[in-house]
Design a protein around this motif. Sequence first.
Motif, PDB file in Angstrom:
ATOM      1  N   ARG A 254       0.832  -1.203   0.000  1.00  0.00           N
ATOM      2  CA  ARG A 254       0.000   0.000   0.000  1.00  0.00           C
ATOM      3  C   ARG A 254       0.871   1.258   0.000  1.00  0.00           C
ATOM      4  N   ALA A 255       1.927   1.250   0.803  1.00  0.00           N
ATOM      5  CA  ALA A 255       2.836   2.405   0.866  1.00  0.00           C
ATOM      6  C   ALA A 255       3.560   2.597  -0.468  1.00  0.00           C
ATOM      7  N   LEU A 256       4.007   1.514  -1.084  1.00  0.00           N
ATOM      8  CA  LEU A 256       4.689   1.601  -2.380  1.00  0.00           C
ATOM      9  C   LEU A 256       3.763   2.183  -3.439  1.00  0.00           C
ATOM     10  N   VAL A 257       2.533   1.693  -3.486  1.00  0.00           N
ATOM     11  CA  VAL A 257       1.575   2.182  -4.479  1.00  0.00           C
ATOM     12  C   VAL A 257       1.291   3.664  -4.253  1.00  0.00           C
ATOM     13  N   ALA A 258       1.064   4.050  -3.004  1.00  0.00           N
ATOM     14  CA  ALA A 258       0.780   5.458  -2.708  1.00  0.00           C
ATOM     15  C   ALA A 258       1.955   6.343  -3.107  1.00  0.00           C
ATOM     16  N   GLU A 259       3.151   5.930  -2.768  1.00  0.00           N
ATOM     17  CA  GLU A 259       4.341   6.722  -3.101  1.00  0.00           C
ATOM     18  C   GLU A 259       4.560   6.772  -4.614  1.00  0.00           C
ATOM     19  N   SER A 260       4.413   5.655  -5.285  1.00  0.00           N
ATOM     20  CA  SER A 260       4.590   5.619  -6.743  1.00  0.00           C
ATOM     21  C   SER A 260       3.598   6.546  -7.433  1.00  0.00           C
ATOM     22  N   ASN A 261       2.365   6.528  -6.982  1.00  0.00           N
ATOM     23  CA  ASN A 261       1.333   7.334  -7.627  1.00  0.00           C
ATOM     24  C   ASN A 261       1.499   8.827  -7.373  1.00  0.00           C
ATOM     25  N   ARG A 262       2.347   9.205  -6.445  1.00  0.00           N
ATOM     26  CA  ARG A 262       2.644  10.622  -6.216  1.00  0.00           C
ATOM     27  C   ARG A 262       3.643  11.163  -7.241  1.00  0.00           C
ATOM     28  N   HIS A 263       4.309  10.280  -7.937  1.00  0.00           N
ATOM     29  CA  HIS A 263       5.371  10.678  -8.856  1.00  0.00           C
ATOM     30  C   HIS A 263       4.984  10.355 -10.289  1.00  0.00           C
ATOM     31  N   ASP A 264       5.926  10.433 -11.188  1.00  0.00           N
ATOM     32  CA  ASP A 264       5.616  10.359 -12.614  1.00  0.00           C
ATOM     33  C   ASP A 264       6.196   9.141 -13.328  1.00  0.00           C
ATOM     34  N   GLN A 265       6.856   8.247 -12.620  1.00  0.00           N
ATOM     35  CA  GLN A 265       7.549   7.156 -13.304  1.00  0.00           C
ATOM     36  C   GLN A 265       6.765   5.842 -13.315  1.00  0.00           C
ATOM     37  N   VAL A 266       6.173   5.482 -12.187  1.00  0.00           N
ATOM     38  CA  VAL A 266       5.417   4.231 -12.066  1.00  0.00           C
ATOM     39  C   VAL A 266       4.069   4.562 -11.445  1.00  0.00           C
ATOM     40  N   TRP A 267       3.011   4.110 -12.114  1.00  0.00           N
ATOM     41  CA  TRP A 267       1.653   4.350 -11.621  1.00  0.00           C
ATOM     42  C   TRP A 267       0.922   3.035 -11.484  1.00  0.00           C
ATOM     43  N   PHE A 268       0.050   2.989 -10.523  1.00  0.00           N
ATOM     44  CA  PHE A 268      -0.895   1.892 -10.356  1.00  0.00           C
ATOM     45  C   PHE A 268      -2.272   2.498 -10.570  1.00  0.00           C
ATOM     46  N   VAL A 269      -2.963   2.067 -11.627  1.00  0.00           N
ATOM     47  CA  VAL A 269      -4.270   2.628 -11.974  1.00  0.00           C
ATOM     48  C   VAL A 269      -5.277   1.497 -12.144  1.00  0.00           C
ATOM     49  N   PRO A 270      -6.561   1.773 -11.865  1.00  0.00           N
ATOM     50  CA  PRO A 270      -7.553   0.698 -11.941  1.00  0.00           C
ATOM     51  C   PRO A 270      -7.922   0.273 -13.356  1.00  0.00           C
ATOM     52  N   ASP A 271      -7.789   1.196 -14.328  1.00  0.00           N
ATOM     53  CA  ASP A 271      -8.179   0.872 -15.702  1.00  0.00           C
ATOM     54  C   ASP A 271      -7.530   1.857 -16.667  1.00  0.00           C
ATOM     55  N   LEU A 272      -7.748   1.613 -17.951  1.00  0.00           N
ATOM     56  CA  LEU A 272      -7.122   2.476 -18.961  1.00  0.00           C
ATOM     57  C   LEU A 272      -7.691   3.892 -18.942  1.00  0.00           C
ATOM     58  N   ALA A 273      -8.953   4.047 -18.547  1.00  0.00           N
ATOM     59  CA  ALA A 273      -9.528   5.396 -18.441  1.00  0.00           C
ATOM     60  C   ALA A 273      -8.778   6.209 -17.384  1.00  0.00           C
ATOM     61  N   ALA A 274      -8.438   5.573 -16.273  1.00  0.00           N
ATOM     62  CA  ALA A 274      -7.662   6.258 -15.229  1.00  0.00           C
ATOM     63  C   ALA A 274      -6.257   6.578 -15.720  1.00  0.00           C
ATOM     64  N   LEU A 275      -5.676   5.696 -16.518  1.00  0.00           N
ATOM     65  CA  LEU A 275      -4.369   5.981 -17.111  1.00  0.00           C
ATOM     66  C   LEU A 275      -4.471   7.195 -18.025  1.00  0.00           C
ATOM     67  N   ASP A 276      -5.510   7.246 -18.851  1.00  0.00           N
ATOM     68  CA  ASP A 276      -5.700   8.392 -19.742  1.00  0.00           C
ATOM     69  C   ASP A 276      -5.794   9.688 -18.942  1.00  0.00           C
ATOM     70  N   ALA A 277      -6.513   9.662 -17.825  1.00  0.00           N
ATOM     71  CA  ALA A 277      -6.643  10.863 -16.984  1.00  0.00           C
ATOM     72  C   ALA A 277      -5.292  11.285 -16.426  1.00  0.00           C
ATOM     73  N   ARG A 278      -4.494  10.321 -15.983  1.00  0.00           N
ATOM     74  CA  ARG A 278      -3.150  10.649 -15.472  1.00  0.00           C
ATOM     75  C   ARG A 278      -2.285  11.231 -16.573  1.00  0.00           C
ATOM     76  N   LEU A 279      -2.361  10.647 -17.752  1.00  0.00           N
ATOM     77  CA  LEU A 279      -1.555  11.147 -18.865  1.00  0.00           C
ATOM     78  C   LEU A 279      -1.965  12.569 -19.241  1.00  0.00           C
ATOM     79  N   ARG A 280      -3.259  12.834 -19.278  1.00  0.00           N
ATOM     80  CA  ARG A 280      -3.733  14.192 -19.598  1.00  0.00           C
ATOM     81  C   ARG A 280      -3.230  15.193 -18.549  1.00  0.00           C
ATOM     82  N   ALA A 281      -3.178  14.769 -17.305  1.00  0.00           N
ATOM     83  CA  ALA A 281      -2.759  15.667 -16.220  1.00  0.00           C
ATOM     84  C   ALA A 281      -1.272  15.981 -16.276  1.00  0.00           C
ATOM     85  N   THR A 282      -0.473  15.129 -16.945  1.00  0.00           N
ATOM     86  CA  THR A 282       0.978  15.337 -16.977  1.00  0.00           C
ATOM     87  C   THR A 282       1.462  15.934 -18.295  1.00  0.00           C
ATOM     88  N   THR A 283       0.555  16.120 -19.244  1.00  0.00           N
ATOM     89  CA  THR A 283       0.991  16.682 -20.537  1.00  0.00           C
ATOM     90  C   THR A 283       0.504  18.089 -20.708  1.00  0.00           C
TER      91      THR A 283
END
Length: 122
Positions: free
Chosen positions: A93-122
Amino acid sequence: MTDLMQERAGVPVLVCDPDGPPIATERDALDLIGAAFLGATVVAVPAERLDPGFFTLGTRFAGEVMQKFVNYRLRLAIVGDISEHLERSGALRALVAESNRHDQVWFVPDLAALDARLRATT
């Protein structure tokens, strides 16, 4: 479906087939990295393709895989429901939370959530 190169939210992503071969060794991770060199900057791996040892941090497999992606300057997105693994491990849980705070490794529930993360970083 096979692993496919897709543009998602304006970003080239290698979207891995959920029914593809399991990712159980560093070599398997390197194979994905090699496939991504066809133009992807993100590799989206379905959680079910990862060996269960990935989610047991004591095996160090997750760290090895994540480090390979960092070394090759590729983002890694683990896509899917990992709640069962999270329930069993505070460290995960700590690894996932820390990873999701940064830009290199993400844990997302689905591709729609990945798309949202990508839009937020571009």
